[in-house]
Design a protein around this motif. Sequence first.
Motif, PDB file in Angstrom:
ATOM      1  N   UNK A  36       0.787  -1.236   0.000  1.00 43.41           N
ATOM      2  CA  UNK A  36       0.000   0.000   0.000  1.00 43.41           C
ATOM      3  C   UNK A  36       0.815   1.280   0.000  1.00 43.41           C
ATOM      4  N   UNK A  37       1.925   1.307   0.767  1.00 44.07           N
ATOM      5  CA  UNK A  37       2.573   2.600   0.971  1.00 44.07           C
ATOM      6  C   UNK A  37       4.033   2.428   1.357  1.00 44.07           C
ATOM      7  N   UNK A  38       4.651   3.538   1.730  1.00 49.00           N
ATOM      8  CA  UNK A  38       6.065   3.566   2.091  1.00 49.00           C
ATOM      9  C   UNK A  38       6.365   2.630   3.257  1.00 49.00           C
ATOM     10  N   UNK A  39       5.481   2.600   4.258  1.00 49.22           N
ATOM     11  CA  UNK A  39       5.720   1.753   5.418  1.00 49.22           C
ATOM     12  C   UNK A  39       5.822   0.287   5.043  1.00 49.22           C
ATOM     13  N   UNK A  62      -1.758  -5.531 -10.970  1.00 48.02           N
ATOM     14  CA  UNK A  62      -2.643  -4.493 -11.512  1.00 48.02           C
ATOM     15  C   UNK A  62      -2.340  -3.186 -10.794  1.00 48.02           C
ATOM     16  N   UNK A  63      -3.150  -2.165 -11.035  1.00 46.96           N
ATOM     17  CA  UNK A  63      -2.774  -0.795 -10.650  1.00 46.96           C
ATOM     18  C   UNK A  63      -3.324  -0.318  -9.314  1.00 46.96           C
ATOM     19  N   UNK A  64      -4.138  -1.101  -8.621  1.00 39.41           N
ATOM     20  CA  UNK A  64      -4.811  -0.593  -7.427  1.00 39.41           C
ATOM     21  C   UNK A  64      -3.822  -0.268  -6.312  1.00 39.41           C
ATOM     22  N   UNK A  65      -4.247   0.653  -5.448  1.00 37.74           N
ATOM     23  CA  UNK A  65      -3.329   1.254  -4.477  1.00 37.74           C
ATOM     24  C   UNK A  65      -2.701   0.240  -3.526  1.00 37.74           C
ATOM     25  N   UNK A  66      -3.449  -0.768  -3.092  1.00 36.81           N
ATOM     26  CA  UNK A  66      -2.892  -1.724  -2.146  1.00 36.81           C
ATOM     27  C   UNK A  66      -1.874  -2.659  -2.792  1.00 36.81           C
ATOM     28  N   UNK A  67      -1.696  -2.544  -4.103  1.00 35.24           N
ATOM     29  CA  UNK A  67      -0.699  -3.327  -4.833  1.00 35.24           C
ATOM     30  C   UNK A  67       0.436  -2.454  -5.349  1.00 35.24           C
ATOM     31  N   UNK A  68       0.123  -1.203  -5.690  1.00 33.16           N
ATOM     32  CA  UNK A  68       1.098  -0.333  -6.352  1.00 33.16           C
ATOM     33  C   UNK A  68       1.616   0.800  -5.477  1.00 33.16           C
ATOM     34  N   UNK A  69       1.033   0.990  -4.292  1.00 37.27           N
ATOM     35  CA  UNK A  69       1.373   2.148  -3.474  1.00 37.27           C
ATOM     36  C   UNK A  69       2.804   2.200  -2.987  1.00 37.27           C
ATOM     37  N   UNK A  70       3.460   1.044  -2.872  1.00 40.60           N
ATOM     38  CA  UNK A  70       4.838   1.026  -2.388  1.00 40.60           C
ATOM     39  C   UNK A  70       5.884   1.194  -3.468  1.00 40.60           C
ATOM     40  N   UNK A  94       0.242   7.804 -13.887  1.00 45.37           N
ATOM     41  CA  UNK A  94      -0.674   8.940 -13.716  1.00 45.37           C
ATOM     42  C   UNK A  94      -1.807   8.495 -12.791  1.00 45.37           C
ATOM     43  N   UNK A  95      -1.466   8.281 -11.543  1.00 46.64           N
ATOM     44  CA  UNK A  95      -2.391   7.616 -10.625  1.00 46.64           C
ATOM     45  C   UNK A  95      -3.625   8.445 -10.286  1.00 46.64           C
ATOM     46  N   UNK A  96      -3.611   9.763 -10.577  1.00 50.73           N
ATOM     47  CA  UNK A  96      -4.808  10.573 -10.348  1.00 50.73           C
ATOM     48  C   UNK A  96      -5.973  10.080 -11.208  1.00 50.73           C
ATOM     49  N   UNK A  97      -5.670   9.322 -12.253  1.00 45.95           N
ATOM     50  CA  UNK A  97      -6.730   8.799 -13.115  1.00 45.95           C
ATOM     51  C   UNK A  97      -7.562   7.718 -12.414  1.00 45.95           C
ATOM     52  N   UNK A 111     -11.752  11.582  -1.813  1.00 53.82           N
ATOM     53  CA  UNK A 111     -11.832  10.507  -2.801  1.00 53.82           C
ATOM     54  C   UNK A 111     -10.464  10.121  -3.345  1.00 53.82           C
ATOM     55  N   UNK A 112      -9.446  10.919  -3.018  1.00 54.94           N
ATOM     56  CA  UNK A 112      -8.101  10.677  -3.531  1.00 54.94           C
ATOM     57  C   UNK A 112      -7.162  10.184  -2.439  1.00 54.94           C
ATOM     58  N   UNK A 113      -7.685   9.540  -1.405  1.00 54.60           N
ATOM     59  CA  UNK A 113      -6.842   9.064  -0.310  1.00 54.60           C
ATOM     60  C   UNK A 113      -5.875   7.993  -0.809  1.00 54.60           C
ATOM     61  N   UNK A 114      -4.894   7.670   0.008  1.00 58.27           N
ATOM     62  CA  UNK A 114      -3.887   6.679  -0.401  1.00 58.27           C
ATOM     63  C   UNK A 114      -4.487   5.288  -0.578  1.00 58.27           C
ATOM     64  N   UNK A 115      -5.671   5.064  -0.028  1.00 57.20           N
ATOM     65  CA  UNK A 115      -6.320   3.767  -0.181  1.00 57.20           C
ATOM     66  C   UNK A 115      -6.923   3.598  -1.578  1.00 57.20           C
ATOM     67  N   UNK A 116      -7.041   4.715  -2.304  1.00 59.55           N
ATOM     68  CA  UNK A 116      -7.554   4.696  -3.675  1.00 59.55           C
ATOM     69  C   UNK A 116      -6.464   5.090  -4.670  1.00 59.55           C
ATOM     70  N   UNK A 117      -5.647   6.070  -4.290  1.00 55.08           N
ATOM     71  CA  UNK A 117      -4.683   6.662  -5.220  1.00 55.08           C
ATOM     72  C   UNK A 117      -3.257   6.388  -4.768  1.00 55.08           C
ATOM     73  N   UNK A 118      -2.558   5.452  -5.415  1.00 59.62           N
ATOM     74  CA  UNK A 118      -1.161   5.210  -5.036  1.00 59.62           C
ATOM     75  C   UNK A 118      -0.274   6.383  -5.430  1.00 59.62           C
TER      76      UNK A 118
END
Length: 294
Positions: A36-39, A62-70, A94-97, A111-118
């Motif tokens: 998901x993220x840096x951590x 795929x591109x979803x945040x819990x897969x691509x955020x890190x 272009x993750x804002x898409x 709507x653009x939280x890290x849980x949606x937008x990596x």
Amino acid sequence: MSSLNRLGENTFYIDGVTNIGVYRYGGKCCLIDAGLDKGVAKHILELISENSMELEKVFLTHSHADHAGGCAYLKQQTGCEVFAPGVCAQLVRYSFLIPTTLYGGYPNERMRSKFITPESCECAEITQGDLPEGLSFVHADGHDFEQTAFKTDDGVWFVGDAVSDKETLDKYRISFLQNVGEHLDSLERLKTLEGNVFVPSHGVPVNEINTLCEENIENVREVAETIKRLCKNGLSIDELIERLLDEFNIRLYIMQYELVGATARSYLSYLAERKEIEYVFDGNKLMWKTAESS
């Protein structure tokens, strides 16, 4: 705390909210998904470093945040290359898409939280030539615009979100789908895969995938039949979302509105293509109504 778990001579996975695949070749390794993220990414690097592996590439299912955020942190720290299937590579860049496609317009800040937008990251479209020897992939689209399942030469498949385990299905009921028809086709394709271990992104590894596939197929059928029942007398999209949330005891908050709303629209398109649902106009209101013949 998640740990590095061995599945084969050179195949491992890091258990967590989203399972991460690790494939070793020589002193190097690649990841399948990045968390998901840096951590999460920082913990991944610690684990592979403790096991004397150097990260070279990240392959995203795929591109979803819990897969691509890190990915962005991993790339910053190691210079690793990042790959994703097809159009998903552009969504990572272009993750804002991603929240834009869910909402259908410009998304507000919540709507653009890290849980949606990596965090955006340079990402190339994956080809077979990008893979290290011993790793291959097949398409398992439907959950996202495109999705891949990866197989290592240890006979281990990392199947991403192409399937969910029974606990996840029971908890969320309306699993996010971009394309319902493609998702069903992918589930049928996954049933033909040969392997020793199958690792869903959410759930524990299993030795056969047919049971999971059948449970996921049945869940799609149940949601589709529920939508047809609810739309018997015609509903607007927001009325349908409300009824679905009530039906499956899902609490409404902004992220659920995005995910359930986008999934409901995908089901309506799927059912309309099968001529089981049709749209009608009530003045200037678009209504979705179960077809007379259905």
